[in-house]
Design a protein around this motif. Structure first.
Motif, PDB file in Angstrom:
ATOM      1  N   ASN A   4      -1.636   8.796  -1.644  1.00 14.46           N
ATOM      2  CA  ASN A   4      -2.221   8.277  -0.408  1.00 14.46           C
ATOM      3  C   ASN A   4      -1.205   7.349   0.246  1.00 14.46           C
ATOM      4  O   ASN A   4      -1.020   6.217  -0.188  1.00 14.46           O
ATOM      5  CB  ASN A   4      -3.522   7.522  -0.693  1.00 14.46           C
ATOM      6  CG  ASN A   4      -4.117   6.897   0.557  1.00 14.46           C
ATOM      7  OD1 ASN A   4      -3.702   7.190   1.675  1.00 14.46           O
ATOM      8  ND2 ASN A   4      -5.101   6.034   0.370  1.00 14.46           N
TER       9      ASN A   4
ATOM     10  N   SER B 172       1.844   3.263   2.171  1.00 12.55           N
ATOM     11  CA  SER B 172       2.818   3.447   3.243  1.00 12.55           C
ATOM     12  C   SER B 172       4.152   2.808   2.905  1.00 12.55           C
ATOM     13  O   SER B 172       5.167   3.104   3.555  1.00 12.55           O
ATOM     14  CB  SER B 172       2.286   2.851   4.558  1.00 12.55           C
ATOM     15  OG  SER B 172       2.220   1.426   4.495  1.00 12.55           O
TER      16      SER B 172
ATOM     17  N   ASP C  75       0.851  -1.191   0.000  1.00 13.21           N
ATOM     18  CA  ASP C  75       0.000   0.000   0.000  1.00 13.21           C
ATOM     19  C   ASP C  75       0.887   1.241   0.000  1.00 13.21           C
ATOM     20  O   ASP C  75       2.117   1.147  -0.044  1.00 13.21           O
ATOM     21  CB  ASP C  75      -0.979  -0.001   1.172  1.00 13.21           C
ATOM     22  CG  ASP C  75      -0.297  -0.053   2.537  1.00 13.21           C
ATOM     23  OD1 ASP C  75       0.721   0.654   2.722  1.00 13.21           O
ATOM     24  OD2 ASP C  75      -0.765  -0.803   3.407  1.00 13.21           O
TER      25      ASP C  75
ATOM     26  N   GLN D 237     -10.892  -3.221  10.077  1.00  7.06           N
ATOM     27  CA  GLN D 237     -10.861  -2.176  11.086  1.00  7.06           C
ATOM     28  C   GLN D 237     -11.801  -2.589  12.204  1.00  7.06           C
ATOM     29  O   GLN D 237     -13.025  -2.628  12.030  1.00  7.06           O
ATOM     30  CB  GLN D 237     -11.285  -0.831  10.495  1.00  7.06           C
ATOM     31  CG  GLN D 237     -10.218  -0.222   9.587  1.00  7.06           C
ATOM     32  CD  GLN D 237     -10.588   1.171   9.132  1.00  7.06           C
ATOM     33  OE1 GLN D 237     -11.632   1.376   8.541  1.00  7.06           O
ATOM     34  NE2 GLN D 237      -9.719   2.130   9.429  1.00  7.06           N
TER      35      GLN D 237
ATOM     36  N   LYS E 228      -1.253   6.337   3.491  1.00 10.00           N
ATOM     37  CA  LYS E 228      -1.741   5.703   4.706  1.00 10.00           C
ATOM     38  C   LYS E 228      -1.726   4.182   4.562  1.00 10.00           C
ATOM     39  O   LYS E 228      -2.019   3.648   3.494  1.00 10.00           O
ATOM     40  CB  LYS E 228      -3.163   6.165   5.009  1.00 10.00           C
ATOM     41  CG  LYS E 228      -3.279   7.629   5.395  1.00 10.00           C
ATOM     42  CD  LYS E 228      -4.713   7.991   5.740  1.00 10.00           C
ATOM     43  CE  LYS E 228      -4.844   9.447   6.149  1.00 10.00           C
ATOM     44  NZ  LYS E 228      -6.253   9.800   6.470  1.00 10.00           N
ATOM     45  N   PRO E 229      -1.410   3.456   5.644  1.00 16.42           N
ATOM     46  CA  PRO E 229      -1.515   1.994   5.603  1.00 16.42           C
ATOM     47  C   PRO E 229      -2.951   1.578   5.300  1.00 16.42           C
ATOM     48  O   PRO E 229      -3.906   2.216   5.759  1.00 16.42           O
ATOM     49  CB  PRO E 229      -1.104   1.563   7.019  1.00 16.42           C
ATOM     50  CG  PRO E 229      -0.311   2.707   7.555  1.00 16.42           C
ATOM     51  CD  PRO E 229      -0.902   3.937   6.942  1.00 16.42           C
ATOM     52  N   SER E 230      -3.104   0.524   4.519  1.00 15.41           N
ATOM     53  CA  SER E 230      -4.420   0.038   4.128  1.00 15.41           C
ATOM     54  C   SER E 230      -4.710  -1.263   4.858  1.00 15.41           C
ATOM     55  O   SER E 230      -4.154  -2.312   4.523  1.00 15.41           O
ATOM     56  CB  SER E 230      -4.477  -0.185   2.609  1.00 15.41           C
ATOM     57  OG  SER E 230      -5.748  -0.674   2.217  1.00 15.41           O
ATOM     58  N   SER E 231      -5.575  -1.192   5.853  1.00 18.03           N
ATOM     59  CA  SER E 231      -5.914  -2.360   6.660  1.00 18.03           C
ATOM     60  C   SER E 231      -7.127  -3.075   6.082  1.00 18.03           C
ATOM     61  O   SER E 231      -8.112  -2.434   5.699  1.00 18.03           O
ATOM     62  CB  SER E 231      -6.196  -1.938   8.104  1.00 18.03           C
ATOM     63  OG  SER E 231      -6.626  -3.033   8.874  1.00 18.03           O
ATOM     64  N   ARG E 232      -7.057  -4.410   6.013  1.00 19.19           N
ATOM     65  CA  ARG E 232      -8.193  -5.193   5.512  1.00 19.19           C
ATOM     66  C   ARG E 232      -9.341  -5.198   6.503  1.00 19.19           C
ATOM     67  O   ARG E 232     -10.502  -5.343   6.132  1.00 19.19           O
ATOM     68  CB  ARG E 232      -7.763  -6.644   5.241  1.00 19.19           C
ATOM     69  CG  ARG E 232      -7.229  -6.914   3.854  1.00 19.19           C
ATOM     70  CD  ARG E 232      -5.855  -6.346   3.659  1.00 19.19           C
ATOM     71  NE  ARG E 232      -5.267  -6.731   2.375  1.00 19.19           N
ATOM     72  CZ  ARG E 232      -4.101  -6.293   1.963  1.00 19.19           C
ATOM     73  NH1 ARG E 232      -3.394  -5.459   2.705  1.00 19.19           N
ATOM     74  NH2 ARG E 232      -3.625  -6.677   0.787  1.00 19.19           N
TER      75      ARG E 232
END
Length: 337
Positions: A309, A148, A146, A317, A311-315
């Motif tokens: 962008n 980040s 991602d 949340q 930002k870390p992309s979390s699967r």
């Protein structure tokens, strides 16, 4: 500017075959190169793309069904961050007092990633990253990174960043890296030994040019470590005359470039294993940027800008539904009157 405590030092780039599909032997070989580079006076050593446990060449040679014979072994020999093998590599960086930029297949849960780690000379992990978009057939093996993972980091050697292979063909990816004042870049490659003569865009000529252009555009030093394909790998992967034409022994074309794109060392023969060395002087970056600085004085942000962008992309949340309902039921807690 950088928080660098060293502005002049030596670096090393690895050109060598992996201990293919054998993580423990690969870690031993990596530690030996870390030792050799340190004894050669280098402050940083850079390894090729997914050098642990090697690049999955079968994806270019036959059908996915044929390649399934290698999948379990590749998965089991991928490197897990925080594992005993990981700790051995960190300990080697500290023991030999050298920065290490490592290319490895990262296993995280059920997914593999084309990963790189930056480890400092105290054995501390500066950063790990994942290739933003695996290339072509690589998408049958690896997941995606991602924003980040497009990052440049402060180290005692200056601002250091890394990308894998065809990420150096992505103009916007490169621009995102250039914008972070990168001074030392590792461009990791897997070997230029597949489809020789049939696909020029996969050739050493084309892809070394991509590394060199990165140095020219970014006005940074570029280390381009490159793996080789060994005879034992050929014996494992090549089971027909047709495949013998598709994957050749060798393919090592490692190089190091200055911030003006000048080659800084002599290449090794493509089948030979070893280290390439070059001297770094961060002061010369300012001279190169006086001519070109595409994210500074040579830019036109009123005409062209990059939307980035990072930002870390979390699967997933996670949240507490009860807390959320309670918070929404109390207006003053949300700053409402």
């Amino acid at each position: 500017m950088t928080s660098s405590s060293k502005t002049q030092y030596k670096v090393a780039a690895v050109q060598a075959a992996p201990a293919f599909l054998d993580l423990n032997k690969g870690v031993n070989k990596a530690i030996d190169y870390i030792r050799q580079a340190a004894e050669g006076g280098a402050s940083l050593v850079a390894f090729p793309e997914v050098w642990l446990p090697g690049y999955p060449w079968w994806i270019w040679l036959d059908s996915p069904a044929w390649g399934m014979q290698f999948v379990q072994r590749y998965y089991e020999n991928a490197l897990v961050i925080g594992s005993s093998q990981w700790d051995r590599l960190r300990a080697a960086a500290a023991q030999y007092k050298i920065h290490v930029v490592l290319g490895f297949s990262e296993r995280s849960g059920g997914t593999l990633y084309l990963a790189q780690a930056i480890i400092d000379d105290l054995g501390e992990v500066v950063a790990t990253r994942r290739k933003l978009k695996p290339t072509h057939a690589e998408r049958t093996v690896f997941g995606e990174g991602d924003g980040s993972h497009l990052a440049v980091h402060d180290t005692a050697l200056g601002r250091v960043g890394a990308l894998c292979c065809a990420e150096h063909i992505q103009p916007l990816t490169k621009y995102a890296m250039y914008s972070q004042n990168e001074q030392l870049h590792v461009a990791a490659w897997p070997s230029f030994s597949v489809y020789r003569g049939a696909a020029f865009q996969l050739s050493a000529e084309a892809n070394n040019a991509a590394s060199q252009i990165y140095a020219l555009e970014g006005q940074c030093y570029v280390l381009a470590p490159c793996a080789t394909v060994s005879k034992s790998m050929i014996e494992m992967l090549v089971d027909s005359p047709q495949k013998r034409e598709l994957l050749l022994e060798g393919g090592g074309f490692a190089m190091i470039y200055g911030p003006d794109a000048r080659p800084l060392c002599k290449p090794l023969p493509e089948t030979e294993e070893g280290l390439l060395y070059a001297d770094i002087d961060l002061g010369s970056i300012g001279v190169a940027k006086a001519a070109y600085d595409p994210t500074g004085h040579y830019s036109r942000p009123d005409v062209l800008r990059l939307l980035f962008n990072k930002k870390p992309s979390s699967r997933v949340q996670a949240f507490d539904p009860e807390y959320t309902e309670l918070k929404s039921a109390q207006p003053e807690a949300n700053g409402e009157k």
